[in-house]
Write a protein that holds these residues in place. Sequence first.
Motif, PDB file in Angstrom:
ATOM      1  N   ARG A 149       0.865  -1.393   0.326  1.00  0.00           N
ATOM      2  CA  ARG A 149       0.130   0.315  -0.183  1.00  0.00           C
ATOM      3  C   ARG A 149       0.686   1.697   0.265  1.00  0.00           C
ATOM      4  NH1 ARG A 149      -4.219  -1.801   4.998  1.00  0.00           N
ATOM      5  NH2 ARG A 149      -5.470  -2.909   3.673  1.00  0.00           N
ATOM      6  N   LEU A 150       2.076   1.008   0.559  1.00  0.00           N
ATOM      7  CA  LEU A 150       2.335   2.046   0.683  1.00  0.00           C
ATOM      8  C   LEU A 150       4.030   2.736   0.486  1.00  0.00           C
ATOM      9  CD1 LEU A 150       1.266   3.534   3.972  1.00  0.00           C
ATOM     10  CD2 LEU A 150       0.647   4.439   2.031  1.00  0.00           C
ATOM     11  N   PHE A 259       5.034  -0.761   2.997  1.00  0.00           N
ATOM     12  CA  PHE A 259       4.358  -1.400   4.216  1.00  0.00           C
ATOM     13  C   PHE A 259       2.806  -1.793   3.038  1.00  0.00           C
ATOM     14  CE2 PHE A 259       5.323   2.317   6.296  1.00  0.00           C
ATOM     15  CZ  PHE A 259       5.851   2.027   7.676  1.00  0.00           C
ATOM     16  N   GLY A 264       5.261  -4.915   7.605  1.00  0.00           N
ATOM     17  CA  GLY A 264       5.804  -3.558   7.267  1.00  0.00           C
ATOM     18  C   GLY A 264       7.454  -3.955   7.338  1.00  0.00           C
ATOM     19  N   THR A 278       7.966  -6.327  10.336  1.00  0.00           N
ATOM     20  CA  THR A 278       6.576  -5.643  11.478  1.00  0.00           C
ATOM     21  C   THR A 278       5.418  -6.845  10.319  1.00  0.00           C
ATOM     22  OG1 THR A 278       6.625  -4.661  12.337  1.00  0.00           O
ATOM     23  CG2 THR A 278       5.099  -5.156  12.918  1.00  0.00           C
ATOM     24  N   HIS A 280       2.311  -8.190  10.694  1.00  0.00           N
ATOM     25  CA  HIS A 280       0.992  -6.877  10.975  1.00  0.00           C
ATOM     26  C   HIS A 280       0.497  -8.139  12.114  1.00  0.00           C
ATOM     27  CE1 HIS A 280      -2.128  -4.187  11.581  1.00  0.00           C
ATOM     28  NE2 HIS A 280      -2.960  -5.434  11.580  1.00  0.00           N
ATOM     29  N   THR A 284       7.527  -6.276  16.375  1.00  0.00           N
ATOM     30  CA  THR A 284       8.850  -6.463  15.281  1.00  0.00           C
ATOM     31  C   THR A 284      10.070  -7.290  15.574  1.00  0.00           C
ATOM     32  OG1 THR A 284       7.857  -4.452  15.128  1.00  0.00           O
ATOM     33  CG2 THR A 284      10.329  -4.422  14.819  1.00  0.00           C
TER      34      THR A 284
ATOM     35  N   ASP B 158      -0.997   1.582  13.252  1.00  0.00           N
ATOM     36  CA  ASP B 158      -1.120   0.625  12.091  1.00  0.00           C
ATOM     37  C   ASP B 158      -2.502  -0.399  12.371  1.00  0.00           C
ATOM     38  OD1 ASP B 158      -0.835  -0.804  14.906  1.00  0.00           O
ATOM     39  OD2 ASP B 158       1.424  -1.656  13.404  1.00  0.00           O
ATOM     40  N   THR B 161      -4.892  -1.221   9.892  1.00  0.00           N
ATOM     41  CA  THR B 161      -4.805  -2.001   8.845  1.00  0.00           C
ATOM     42  C   THR B 161      -5.587  -2.819   8.684  1.00  0.00           C
ATOM     43  OG1 THR B 161      -1.962  -1.653   8.962  1.00  0.00           O
ATOM     44  CG2 THR B 161      -2.795  -3.352   8.197  1.00  0.00           C
ATOM     45  N   ASP B 162      -6.120  -3.845   9.199  1.00  0.00           N
ATOM     46  CA  ASP B 162      -7.267  -4.454   8.966  1.00  0.00           C
ATOM     47  C   ASP B 162      -8.514  -3.711   9.494  1.00  0.00           C
ATOM     48  OD1 ASP B 162      -5.694  -6.300   8.617  1.00  0.00           O
ATOM     49  OD2 ASP B 162      -5.787  -7.194  10.712  1.00  0.00           O
ATOM     50  N   ASP B 215      -6.198   8.687   0.970  1.00  0.00           N
ATOM     51  CA  ASP B 215      -6.210   7.828   0.379  1.00  0.00           C
ATOM     52  C   ASP B 215      -7.276   6.943   1.353  1.00  0.00           C
ATOM     53  OD1 ASP B 215      -5.192   6.233  -2.125  1.00  0.00           O
ATOM     54  OD2 ASP B 215      -4.214   7.967  -1.495  1.00  0.00           O
ATOM     55  N   PHE B 217      -6.999   2.757   2.164  1.00  0.00           N
ATOM     56  CA  PHE B 217      -6.528   1.153   1.406  1.00  0.00           C
ATOM     57  C   PHE B 217      -7.364   0.495   1.743  1.00  0.00           C
ATOM     58  CE2 PHE B 217      -2.440   3.995   1.028  1.00  0.00           C
ATOM     59  CZ  PHE B 217      -2.581   3.728  -0.287  1.00  0.00           C
ATOM     60  N   VAL B 218      -8.138   0.569   2.950  1.00  0.00           N
ATOM     61  CA  VAL B 218      -9.320  -0.652   3.796  1.00  0.00           C
ATOM     62  C   VAL B 218     -10.241  -0.425   2.070  1.00  0.00           C
ATOM     63  CG1 VAL B 218     -10.473  -1.568   5.252  1.00  0.00           C
ATOM     64  CG2 VAL B 218      -8.221  -1.303   5.517  1.00  0.00           C
ATOM     65  N   ASN B 226      -5.060   7.492   5.166  1.00  0.00           N
ATOM     66  CA  ASN B 226      -3.779   7.363   4.937  1.00  0.00           C
ATOM     67  C   ASN B 226      -3.972   8.620   3.959  1.00  0.00           C
ATOM     68  OD1 ASN B 226      -1.039   6.233   4.528  1.00  0.00           O
ATOM     69  ND2 ASN B 226      -1.163   7.836   2.497  1.00  0.00           N
ATOM     70  N   VAL B 246      -2.463   2.991   8.723  1.00  0.00           N
ATOM     71  CA  VAL B 246      -2.728   1.182   8.091  1.00  0.00           C
ATOM     72  C   VAL B 246      -0.915   0.884   8.193  1.00  0.00           C
ATOM     73  CG1 VAL B 246      -4.716   1.828   7.014  1.00  0.00           C
ATOM     74  CG2 VAL B 246      -2.982   2.468   5.510  1.00  0.00           C
ATOM     75  N   ALA B 247       0.042   1.869   8.076  1.00  0.00           N
ATOM     76  CA  ALA B 247       1.130   1.021   8.142  1.00  0.00           C
ATOM     77  C   ALA B 247       2.385  -0.118   9.630  1.00  0.00           C
ATOM     78  CB  ALA B 247       2.111   2.718   8.333  1.00  0.00           C
ATOM     79  N   PRO B 248       1.841  -1.004   9.238  1.00  0.00           N
ATOM     80  CA  PRO B 248       2.662  -1.883  10.175  1.00  0.00           C
ATOM     81  C   PRO B 248       3.808  -1.897  10.884  1.00  0.00           C
ATOM     82  CG  PRO B 248       0.169  -3.064   8.431  1.00  0.00           C
ATOM     83  CD  PRO B 248       1.392  -2.088   8.093  1.00  0.00           C
ATOM     84  N   GLY B 249       3.543  -2.060  11.930  1.00  0.00           N
ATOM     85  CA  GLY B 249       4.916  -1.952  12.866  1.00  0.00           C
ATOM     86  C   GLY B 249       5.146  -0.593  13.469  1.00  0.00           C
ATOM     87  N   ASN B 250       3.636   0.280  13.320  1.00  0.00           N
ATOM     88  CA  ASN B 250       3.522   1.526  13.765  1.00  0.00           C
ATOM     89  C   ASN B 250       2.844   1.977  15.050  1.00  0.00           C
ATOM     90  OD1 ASN B 250       6.239   3.415  11.742  1.00  0.00           O
ATOM     91  ND2 ASN B 250       4.295   2.249  10.424  1.00  0.00           N
ATOM     92  N   GLU B 251       2.760   2.146  16.623  1.00  0.00           N
ATOM     93  CA  GLU B 251       1.614   2.181  17.229  1.00  0.00           C
ATOM     94  C   GLU B 251       1.769   3.681  16.982  1.00  0.00           C
ATOM     95  OE1 GLU B 251       3.877   0.419  20.854  1.00  0.00           O
ATOM     96  OE2 GLU B 251       3.468  -1.398  19.518  1.00  0.00           O
TER      97      GLU B 251
ATOM     98  N   GLY C 306      -1.008   0.905  23.283  1.00  0.00           N
ATOM     99  CA  GLY C 306       0.830   1.364  23.042  1.00  0.00           C
ATOM    100  C   GLY C 306       1.442   2.732  22.288  1.00  0.00           C
ATOM    101  N   GLY C 307       2.395   3.008  22.412  1.00  0.00           N
ATOM    102  CA  GLY C 307       2.880   4.534  21.632  1.00  0.00           C
ATOM    103  C   GLY C 307       2.838   5.554  21.981  1.00  0.00           C
TER     104      GLY C 307
END
Lengths: 372, 372, 372, 372
Positions: A149-150, A259, A264, A278, A280, A284, B158, B161-162, B215, B217-218, B226, B246-251, C306-307
């Motif tokens: 996606r990104l 991602f 990602g 990571t 999903h 990580t 993230d 994401t789903d 966007d 994305f889902v 995004n 929607v960027a997996p690994g980012n909290e 988280g985060g």
Amino acid sequence: MVGGGQGAFIGEVHRFASRLDGHYDLVAGALSASPDKAKASAEALNIGRAYTSYEEMAKAEAARPDGIEAVAIVTPNHVHAGPAIAFLEAGIHVICDKPLTATLDEAEALQAAVKRSKALFFLTHNYTGYPMVRQARELVESGALGKLRLVQVEYVQDWLTDPVERSGGNKQAEWRTDPARSGAGGSVGDIGTHAYNLAGFVSGLAVERLAADLDAFVEGRALDDNAHVLLRYQGGAKGMLWCSQVAPGNENGLKLRVFGDKGGLVWAQEDPNRLWFTPHGEATRLITRRGAAASAAADAVSRIPGGHPEGYLEGFANLYTGAALGIRAHQAGEPMPELARLVPGIEAGMAGMRFVGACVESSRRDAAWVSP
Amino acid sequence: MVGGGQGAFIGEVHRFASRLDGHYDLVAGALSASPDKAKASAEALNIGRAYTSYEEMAKAEAARPDGIEAVAIVTPNHVHAGPAIAFLEAGIHVICDKPLTATLDEAEALQAAVKRSKALFFLTHNYTGYPMVRQARELVESGALGKLRLVQVEYVQDWLTDPVERSGGNKQAEWRTDPARSGAGGSVGDIGTHAYNLAGFVSGLAVERLAADLDAFVEGRALDDNAHVLLRYQGGAKGMLWCSQVAPGNENGLKLRVFGDKGGLVWAQEDPNRLWFTPHGEATRLITRRGAAASAAADAVSRIPGGHPEGYLEGFANLYTGAALGIRAHQAGEPMPELARLVPGIEAGMAGMRFVGACVESSRRDAAWVSP
Amino acid sequence: MVGGGQGAFIGEVHRFASRLDGHYDLVAGALSASPDKAKASAEALNIGRAYTSYEEMAKAEAARPDGIEAVAIVTPNHVHAGPAIAFLEAGIHVICDKPLTATLDEAEALQAAVKRSKALFFLTHNYTGYPMVRQARELVESGALGKLRLVQVEYVQDWLTDPVERSGGNKQAEWRTDPARSGAGGSVGDIGTHAYNLAGFVSGLAVERLAADLDAFVEGRALDDNAHVLLRYQGGAKGMLWCSQVAPGNENGLKLRVFGDKGGLVWAQEDPNRLWFTPHGEATRLITRRGAAASAAADAVSRIPGGHPEGYLEGFANLYTGAALGIRAHQAGEPMPELARLVPGIEAGMAGMRFVGACVESSRRDAAWVSP
Amino acid sequence: MVGGGQGAFIGEVHRFASRLDGHYDLVAGALSASPDKAKASAEALNIGRAYTSYEEMAKAEAARPDGIEAVAIVTPNHVHAGPAIAFLEAGIHVICDKPLTATLDEAEALQAAVKRSKALFFLTHNYTGYPMVRQARELVESGALGKLRLVQVEYVQDWLTDPVERSGGNKQAEWRTDPARSGAGGSVGDIGTHAYNLAGFVSGLAVERLAADLDAFVEGRALDDNAHVLLRYQGGAKGMLWCSQVAPGNENGLKLRVFGDKGGLVWAQEDPNRLWFTPHGEATRLITRRGAAASAAADAVSRIPGGHPEGYLEGFANLYTGAALGIRAHQAGEPMPELARLVPGIEAGMAGMRFVGACVESSRRDAAWVSP
């Protein structure tokens, strides 16, 4: 070697890289346009056959029974096409520094020469040579990230924050900010092409349209020193590319983040032995070169055990070794091995040139969407 | 407090933040639109005066001699304007969660109410409360970075994401992806406004035009998850804003980088006690909260010694304390103290609404330049 | 509260921590040994019942129908045992700062008082309250690290690099370097006990013997400002403990690493929301508070998603809340809940005192092995 | 080259390192004790003159007019002294891998040979070759840290966590855990000597006494796989050294921290292009290789611009180049240049041997203090 005389930067890098794995001997060179400097540089480097022009060198070397098999072209951009075409026509393999050329016309002429020649052409988008970049590419290809996606990529430096090109002592800054020698792109040509190439290499995606906002923040600078680019990829992924040479505190900050809907990854050039992945919904993972989770693709371009940092020269050398394997296979009439196929070539070079052209055009049109 | 009943997220944050410095007692609330839930929530929180509507609450509290002095509004966006206006009209100070409202019409109505009312209005763009953000702002103001050229800000998550809003169990995801409750912006309203506000707070710059590519994305999601935004600031600085959910690994990856012709700085929300500052041409400095190089502005909103991490709640509480100091000064007829003036208010809220509106409009027009 | 008057550090921390979750109201205090200061401090803090001695306070509060249920003791070490015993004898629960006391005699008297009293005793080794420390402990307990081999712990500061205790303006430095007020341990008592406690809390191991090399690097300092300690645990694991207050560049560097035959973990107090876990032969995992791999034990003491960094005060508050839950259960005649049982108590305090004693004795005997 | 045949690790490293700067050609070798393997290895490496024993090689090469000028000895420890002495006696310069030898007797014999010979002797404690290590040393020497108080060094790996030496396929593990080939030290000889050497190189301090606690955590392992060492330096500084090969999650974690009364520094091998320096009472500085604050000493062993990571091989190559400069100067009858003098030699090797001996003795005597 063409270029890379005294005072040059990238020529020395090519020499280190070619030497590391022992596949190359540097025996001939047209190291400078100035005859005196060409001679002095050759002597300093212990190069036996010193030429004063690349045309002469191409001819003479092609004629010798022990002539060079391959040439490295490490001149400023506007002197890429000329020598590259000359050597290709002489049947000598070419390893050329990026970007491909200064102008699109030159690029097309070079592309035609590559097509006509039986010799091979390699382009040193060296960041693709890092082991963890290879693993990143493999992760994407394997589907571990799902549908992409990104793609966020940036290449950030600070060495042009001041007008050092007018200080009188900075050759690198002089030609890199000079349209006549660099071409239409400043930062976008010099480092933006690396970022663009890396993003494509890892993601496997092609850009459909881009919108670019280019700036020369230093007064009187003729080429951009900063570029902000929006990217739209084929298939629907989106991205951003930022390159800058005026961001204090950044040395060579090339960083890629990709991602997808399943995961990602993050990789940064200044910490090249690590790849953050990571899946999903999971923790990580820190994947290290030759560590427990390193893959075959990363392993194939690693030299020493994990925890012993390999760096820029090693990554660069991986392209040289890939090229050497390609040349050997070519000489033997065998198919290109994987490591040779992974070395960027004329297509990557053309893509880079179209990227620069599209950025410049888009920026002129107030960041309109342009197809590269 | 209005909103913040059982199952809410930000209401609890406001309660923690208001409690930390001891300036507030929570004595009354309209915690939920559902009477049963409002009651149960108030009991669970030991709140004596439970109301079933904010109109009723505003009236009743204004009438009591011991009525509340201030109210926190922690409802979804579409229920900001109503209660805020009601309490302002009742002469009760308002501390409102961001973004200002769901629609620009509501925002304008609220702005008018703020102008009419003698009561104060505070907006919890809480990231401005972090000590090192205060120091970053001060560094820019002091000229340590020189003339600003670049503002790069991102806020990356993230959790969307789903399509979790369709999972049936995620209230937060449901209303935040619902235009009726969130307004026209998805990620851009929820977190993009934070990023935009932070960039402005630290840089002191106003955006002149922006170009946005939004966007979802889902599949089936009605609001953006995004946003890629190009920024042009008044005075010539440029920037990029990226927000994503929607960027997996980012909290909760809010990160700001600001560069001028004399220096640069970097601050990241997930490592909030550190600020990286590079005077151009010198080594990067690691400035820590209450460390050797911490400034008075950072110190003023710090509670404990360096090396003892303060976090999100402490930063949030700094706004509550700033508001409390403002309310005290207001009651005493004294000028607003600095810590109160630094709390974002109606102007910041309007700026955020115009940002969301401009992003949505720009994106609809294929990322055309729009003035926010 | 006993202690914590104007100019104190840890008293303020206790107040923040007690306030955060709303389980405590601060209604009475003997904040200072000086009557004037006690009064002024109480007024500044809005504390209704100000006492000038803890004996008086214990008696008076025990006698009131609305007397305090629990007291926080936040005085220098030599004034821990006195008030703690007085309140325990008055049937009032005690939350006491660490280390337990200044001398082993005092510690034993306090231990006896705890045994005699029906009231509860809690000791604020606050670093055990961090969510990721709870998860680290759980990981070890679960066997994820296999049989433990190594425990490496360090607590490093720099605030005593210079003889600031003789500068005339640093109360903290004065009493912490004064044997009469601190006891026999300097750095080893002040921060070494924290490190020792944390190592035991997470590893579940008890030290059998230790060898310590203590130094006072600042000339004329009466107590150690640096300690190097070798540890031998029951069952064969080994370890090292380093604590220092004279290591420039370190603010509050508490770091724990534990390794077994199946895995390892790393946690650092200045980055408390992250826990690094490596199952041997796999990639290292970055586990974050309330992230995808966070456990129930970590979740139970987390407040926000988280985060959003939680810090020192939140970890400290987790002990206060654990104590509150314990006190409620005690009052209701119910068994201690898990969160209360995890709060360090008199045994942890005695272990710390024996640790300090053993370090001092070992160091006097040229780093001979001593059983704590 | 002696040793370094197929399956070896460090031989390959020496070859890369010698090749990088172009000062060496590899023309002769006794690559293996097995004649077949010696031959096959030489062919694979394109080495013209393949010998089956080092005695023969030393004699033959000394006799040739085009004989080798220098030899690299890259065998297991017990085959260091023999060849080193043979080549020194033949007047051929020696570049020898660490530790010096397997036993102290061998070390003394080698030391005597070095004294007798006119040829030079270099020992590849390669971590001293990193640019930022050179700058760290320079910082200490310049007095920027004031009078040193603390030296904390660790070298942590995990590759021997399991009994891989009994797996049948791990040559490296086999000889490194075998007293007959490694000598009396396991981890302490293999990596502890590196840590010890690095600490001395940077601090300029000599250890007066040490107390060591050595363990073989893997059952049946004949040599230590973990060492905890207390250090007392001449002049009053103290330190700790930890080396381990059984700490999961650690690849090649060599880290040095040095603290004085005016400042502190931190350097970690896995992030080698960065040096953290804190002048006491100021913000920590991040000094980067060829960055704004890089020094002449770092610059002298750097090849490429800052931000382009140099790694392990580059650092290793710096010793090779230092040795080459030394050999050239020696041949010309000139004084040793600085870069040659900085390459560790026989004294560093003897110090390492005494360190191993002292650790083993101390550990046998229950961590008694021993002078190395």
